[in-house]
Motif scaffolding. Structure first.
Motif, PDB file in Angstrom:
ATOM      1  N   TRP A 146      -5.380  14.912   1.202  1.00 49.84           N
ATOM      2  CA  TRP A 146      -5.387  14.132   2.450  1.00 49.84           C
ATOM      3  C   TRP A 146      -6.778  13.630   2.863  1.00 49.84           C
ATOM      4  N   PRO A 147      -7.850  14.357   2.591  1.00 51.98           N
ATOM      5  CA  PRO A 147      -9.167  13.796   2.944  1.00 51.98           C
ATOM      6  C   PRO A 147      -9.482  12.485   2.229  1.00 51.98           C
ATOM      7  N   ARG A 148      -8.807  12.213   1.084  1.00 54.25           N
ATOM      8  CA  ARG A 148      -9.038  10.961   0.354  1.00 54.25           C
ATOM      9  C   ARG A 148      -7.900   9.965   0.551  1.00 54.25           C
ATOM     10  N   ALA A 149      -6.934  10.322   1.351  1.00 55.95           N
ATOM     11  CA  ALA A 149      -5.723   9.514   1.435  1.00 55.95           C
ATOM     12  C   ALA A 149      -5.951   8.142   2.037  1.00 55.95           C
ATOM     13  N   ASP A 150      -7.019   7.943   2.795  1.00 48.37           N
ATOM     14  CA  ASP A 150      -7.272   6.622   3.382  1.00 48.37           C
ATOM     15  C   ASP A 150      -8.263   5.813   2.553  1.00 48.37           C
ATOM     16  N   MET A 206       0.855  -1.190   0.000  1.00 48.87           N
ATOM     17  CA  MET A 206       0.000   0.000   0.000  1.00 48.87           C
ATOM     18  C   MET A 206       0.886   1.233   0.000  1.00 48.87           C
ATOM     19  N   PRO A 207       0.407   2.357  -0.551  1.00 51.93           N
ATOM     20  CA  PRO A 207       1.206   3.578  -0.580  1.00 51.93           C
ATOM     21  C   PRO A 207       1.395   4.161   0.819  1.00 51.93           C
ATOM     22  N   ASP A 208       2.486   4.884   0.988  1.00 54.16           N
ATOM     23  CA  ASP A 208       2.805   5.461   2.298  1.00 54.16           C
ATOM     24  C   ASP A 208       1.745   6.452   2.772  1.00 54.16           C
ATOM     25  N   GLN A 209       1.210   7.218   1.861  1.00 53.57           N
ATOM     26  CA  GLN A 209       0.224   8.210   2.293  1.00 53.57           C
ATOM     27  C   GLN A 209      -1.005   7.529   2.871  1.00 53.57           C
ATOM     28  N   PHE A 210      -1.409   6.409   2.294  1.00 57.91           N
ATOM     29  CA  PHE A 210      -2.524   5.658   2.880  1.00 57.91           C
ATOM     30  C   PHE A 210      -2.155   5.188   4.288  1.00 57.91           C
ATOM     31  N   THR A 211      -0.949   4.642   4.448  1.00 58.17           N
ATOM     32  CA  THR A 211      -0.508   4.158   5.756  1.00 58.17           C
ATOM     33  C   THR A 211      -0.586   5.266   6.794  1.00 58.17           C
ATOM     34  N   LEU A 212      -0.090   6.439   6.437  1.00 52.05           N
ATOM     35  CA  LEU A 212      -0.077   7.556   7.389  1.00 52.05           C
ATOM     36  C   LEU A 212      -1.483   8.076   7.659  1.00 52.05           C
ATOM     37  N   ALA A 213      -2.315   8.117   6.617  1.00 53.81           N
ATOM     38  CA  ALA A 213      -3.693   8.562   6.823  1.00 53.81           C
ATOM     39  C   ALA A 213      -4.445   7.604   7.733  1.00 53.81           C
ATOM     40  N   ARG A 214      -4.222   6.305   7.549  1.00 58.35           N
ATOM     41  CA  ARG A 214      -4.871   5.327   8.415  1.00 58.35           C
ATOM     42  C   ARG A 214      -4.322   5.429   9.841  1.00 58.35           C
ATOM     43  N   ALA A 215      -3.012   5.682   9.978  1.00 58.46           N
ATOM     44  CA  ALA A 215      -2.424   5.858  11.310  1.00 58.46           C
ATOM     45  C   ALA A 215      -3.044   7.054  12.022  1.00 58.46           C
ATOM     46  N   GLU A 216      -3.387   8.071  11.251  1.00 56.32           N
ATOM     47  CA  GLU A 216      -3.996   9.264  11.847  1.00 56.32           C
ATOM     48  C   GLU A 216      -5.280   8.914  12.574  1.00 56.32           C
ATOM     49  N   THR A 217      -6.051   8.003  12.013  1.00 56.12           N
ATOM     50  CA  THR A 217      -7.295   7.598  12.676  1.00 56.12           C
ATOM     51  C   THR A 217      -7.020   6.622  13.821  1.00 56.12           C
ATOM     52  N   GLY A 250      -8.505   3.406  -0.639  1.00 56.68           N
ATOM     53  CA  GLY A 250      -7.678   2.624  -1.549  1.00 56.68           C
ATOM     54  C   GLY A 250      -7.900   2.978  -3.006  1.00 56.68           C
ATOM     55  N   ALA A 251      -9.142   3.309  -3.352  1.00 56.74           N
ATOM     56  CA  ALA A 251      -9.459   3.610  -4.746  1.00 56.74           C
ATOM     57  C   ALA A 251      -8.736   4.855  -5.247  1.00 56.74           C
ATOM     58  N   ALA A 252      -8.295   5.720  -4.350  1.00 59.41           N
ATOM     59  CA  ALA A 252      -7.641   6.964  -4.754  1.00 59.41           C
ATOM     60  C   ALA A 252      -6.304   6.717  -5.439  1.00 59.41           C
ATOM     61  N   TYR A 253      -5.745   5.509  -5.287  1.00 59.47           N
ATOM     62  CA  TYR A 253      -4.417   5.223  -5.828  1.00 59.47           C
ATOM     63  C   TYR A 253      -4.453   4.323  -7.063  1.00 59.47           C
ATOM     64  N   ALA A 254      -5.648   3.958  -7.507  1.00 60.57           N
ATOM     65  CA  ALA A 254      -5.767   2.987  -8.599  1.00 60.57           C
ATOM     66  C   ALA A 254      -5.109   3.476  -9.886  1.00 60.57           C
ATOM     67  N   ARG A 255      -5.149   4.767 -10.147  1.00 63.47           N
ATOM     68  CA  ARG A 255      -4.653   5.283 -11.421  1.00 63.47           C
ATOM     69  C   ARG A 255      -3.144   5.089 -11.591  1.00 63.47           C
ATOM     70  N   TRP A 256      -2.420   4.885 -10.476  1.00 59.84           N
ATOM     71  CA  TRP A 256      -0.968   4.747 -10.579  1.00 59.84           C
ATOM     72  C   TRP A 256      -0.479   3.307 -10.420  1.00 59.84           C
ATOM     73  N   ALA A 257      -1.351   2.397 -10.044  1.00 58.15           N
ATOM     74  CA  ALA A 257      -0.917   1.045  -9.690  1.00 58.15           C
ATOM     75  C   ALA A 257      -0.253   0.321 -10.855  1.00 58.15           C
ATOM     76  N   ASN A 258      -0.667   0.610 -12.076  1.00 54.24           N
ATOM     77  CA  ASN A 258      -0.090  -0.053 -13.246  1.00 54.24           C
ATOM     78  C   ASN A 258       0.566   0.945 -14.202  1.00 54.24           C
ATOM     79  N   ALA A 259       0.926   2.096 -13.678  1.00 52.99           N
ATOM     80  CA  ALA A 259       1.509   3.134 -14.519  1.00 52.99           C
ATOM     81  C   ALA A 259       2.962   2.808 -14.866  1.00 52.99           C
ATOM     82  N   GLY A 260       3.354   3.141 -16.065  1.00 50.97           N
ATOM     83  CA  GLY A 260       4.746   2.972 -16.465  1.00 50.97           C
ATOM     84  C   GLY A 260       5.110   1.525 -16.743  1.00 50.97           C
ATOM     85  N   ASP A 261       6.397   1.321 -17.016  1.00 46.08           N
ATOM     86  CA  ASP A 261       6.895  -0.019 -17.313  1.00 46.08           C
ATOM     87  C   ASP A 261       6.956  -0.868 -16.052  1.00 46.08           C
TER      88      ASP A 261
END
Length: 544
Positions: free
Chosen positions: A409-413, A368-379, A415-426
């Motif tokens: 940050w309001p969307r950082a927790d 999982m991305p770090d920002q999600f981890t930190l956002a979840r830690a916030e709660t 998971g769907a917020a990160y879908a656009r980058w999961a398969n980006a690039g090579d």
């Protein structure tokens, strides 16, 4: 004539195979064509011995089997050394490094998939079995040579003389003695075997000394520990964040600019900062060694020491925090299996990958991305404290593909917020064909983690702002770091009065540690921290 030519060709091929195995490098710097020109002093000793022994004798077959097995094992050891030098800047120690095979499998299967990783393992096993068979054949070709009269006796004498020269050269290379003249080659493989035995014996003795050090705790039985904080404390590890991130031209412009902007933002929010260097016990991987080193105040440099520390009964920083009235927790997004070390380290609660509840796509090995981890830690740490927690970020873990961007940050927790980058690039198998692309991805990944961590610190600013330590767990592998330094940046962030207590550490004000600032072992941090934030700590330890 044709039979003799065939025999001569077979002997040449057999000798060539033995030569290649004996000169096989065990360090990335030696992977050059010049390595083929090394004359292995073991080679004449082996060939002469094979010629001297009777071809059909049981002793000859036993000798051939021993040679084939030993050289195959040493070839595998050199391969392991090669990988270890590339990843960890040191050779393999069989006594303490065997658990790395499991960690390596997890990393490989996460990076390229279980099928390709399994194919690689099976391919390596098949290659080693093929090498053993080829060595059996090669020794057989030379053992079949028949010499008339007393020539076998002469060959035996030559074998002993060549072996003596090889031993003498290996001893000189190991620093045991000096020879009056330089031998005509090098007994490299013999030296690798001797170094491995020496390292293993030294590791055994080191463990005994380590056990004694673990039993001597200057803070055992003291009261008033960690009573000068009065708020949450967070220790945030940034994966693969080393000194080269702030000093090497490939990375420093990006990362220093990020920290400069973050420093201005944090200062505007009323927070103070000091930054310094800590020397990690490892490089290129095995973050858990750094976690245990920081927690115990002991230099945990390998898996055996880690196990010894976990079962030693020594109080970690987390044990002490719990006894001081803090609630202790670990946020570990990389943990996907059982983690019995968590309670032993003093964590009341462990939030592993499953517990964090990420429902978005993984980023290859990174769960999982770090920002999600930190956002979840916030709660998780919003109430019920004071908390004393460790957060281990992982977005800057290899293979560094793909790298997400920060989301609001309001969307950082979500998971769907990160879908656009999961398969980006090579994918990793493409990027990792080019060292320059690997380094570029590493730079992006660390920058993402630094922006996420400092952004989270800014979000926590206010009257109840926590005391936060953001630090690297270890440098990346040497070919990425372009440095053999094990120093990592460490940033203390929090209310000015609390940060000021660390003034005696020699750390630089702000988020950019000074180039000349002292580098202390990561194992020194526990006692330094206890001295600075405890009324029950002896004053003489405050500057350590």
């Amino acid at each position: 004539m044709r039979a003799r030519l065939a025999q001569a060709l077979g002997l040449a091929v057999a000798a060539g195979l033995l030569h290649l195995v004996l000169v096989q490098p065990n360090h990335p710097a030696a992977l050059t064509w010049a390595a083929l020109g090394l004359f292995p002093l073991e080679l004449p000793a082996l060939l002469a011995a094979l010629v001297a022994l009777p071809a059909a004798a049981r002793a000859t077959r036993a000798f051939r089997g021993a040679v084939a097995l030993a050289l195959t094992l040493l070839a595998a050891l050199k391969l392991a050394d090669l990988a270890s030098h590339a990843a960890f800047a040191r050779g393999v120690n069989p006594l303490v490094d065997w658990p790395l095979a499991v960690a390596g499998w997890r990393l490989a299967s996460g990076a390229v998939g279980p099928a390709l990783a399994a194919a690689g393992v099976l391919g390596l096993a098949a290659a080693l079995m093929g090498l053993a068979a080829a060595l059996w054949w090669a020794t057989g070709r030379w053992a079949a040579v028949r010499l008339p009269g007393r020539w076998p006796l002469a060959a035996g004498g030559a074998a002993m003389l060549a072996a003596a020269v090889a031993v003498a050269e290996a001893g000189q290379a190991l620093g045991r003695w000096r020879l009056p003249a330089e031998p005509p080659g090098a007994a490299f493989t013999a030296r690798v075997a001797a170094e491995t035995v020496i390292r293993t014996a030294a590791a055994r003795a080191d463990l005994e000394a380590f056990a004694a050090a673990a039993a001597e705790d200057p803070y055992a039985g003291r009261e008033g520990l960690l009573d000068r904080i009065g708020r949450d404390v967070f220790v945030v590890f940034v994966e693969s964040y080393g000194r080269s991130s702030l000093e090497h031209p490939l990375y420093a412009p990006t990362h220093r600019a990020t920290l400069t902007r973050a420093e201005a933002d944090l200062r505007a929010r009323g927070l103070a900062m000091r930054s310094g260097w800590l020397r990690a016990p490892t490089a290129g991987g095995r973050s858990w060694l750094s976690h245990m080193t920081l927690a115990t105040g002991l230099s945990v440099t390998d898996q055996t020491r880690h196990s010894a520390a976990a079962t030693s009964g020594r109080r970690t920083l987390w044990h002490i925090a719990g006894e001081a009235g803090f609630r202790t927790a670990a946020v570990m997004p990389a943990i996907t299996l059982a983690w019995p070390e968590g309670p032993r380290m003093g964590f009341e609660t462990v939030h592993d990958a499953a517990a964090l509840g990420y429902d978005g796509p993984p980023f290859n090995w990174v769960t999982m991305p770090d920002q999600f981890t930190l956002a979840r830690a916030e709660t998780l740490f919003d109430d019920g404290g004071p908390w004393f927690a460790q957060i281990a970020l992982i977005s800057s873990h290899a293979p560094w593909v793909p790298v997400p961007e920060l989301v609001p940050w309001p969307r950082a927790d979500e998971g769907a917020a990160y879908a656009r980058w999961a398969n980006a690039g090579d994918p990793p198998e493409v990027v990792w064909r080019d060292p320059d692309r690997i380094r570029a991805q590493y730079r992006k990944a660390v920058d993402y983690s630094l922006r996420a961590a400092t952004g989270w610190a800014a979000r926590r600013a206010g009257p109840e702002a926590p005391l936060m330590l953001i630090l690297g767990d270890h440098p990346p592998a040497g070919f990425v770091a372009r440095s053999d330094s094990r120093a990592v940046p460490a940033h203390l962030i929090g209310p000015p009065a609390l940060v000021a207590r660390a003034a005696r550490w020699g750390w630089t004000p702000g988020l950019l540690p000074g180039a000349e600032a002292p580098v202390a072992g990561m194992e020194s941090f526990r006692d330094r921290f206890l001295a600075a934030y405890s009324s029950g700590a002896p004053a003489r330890r405050a500057g350590r």
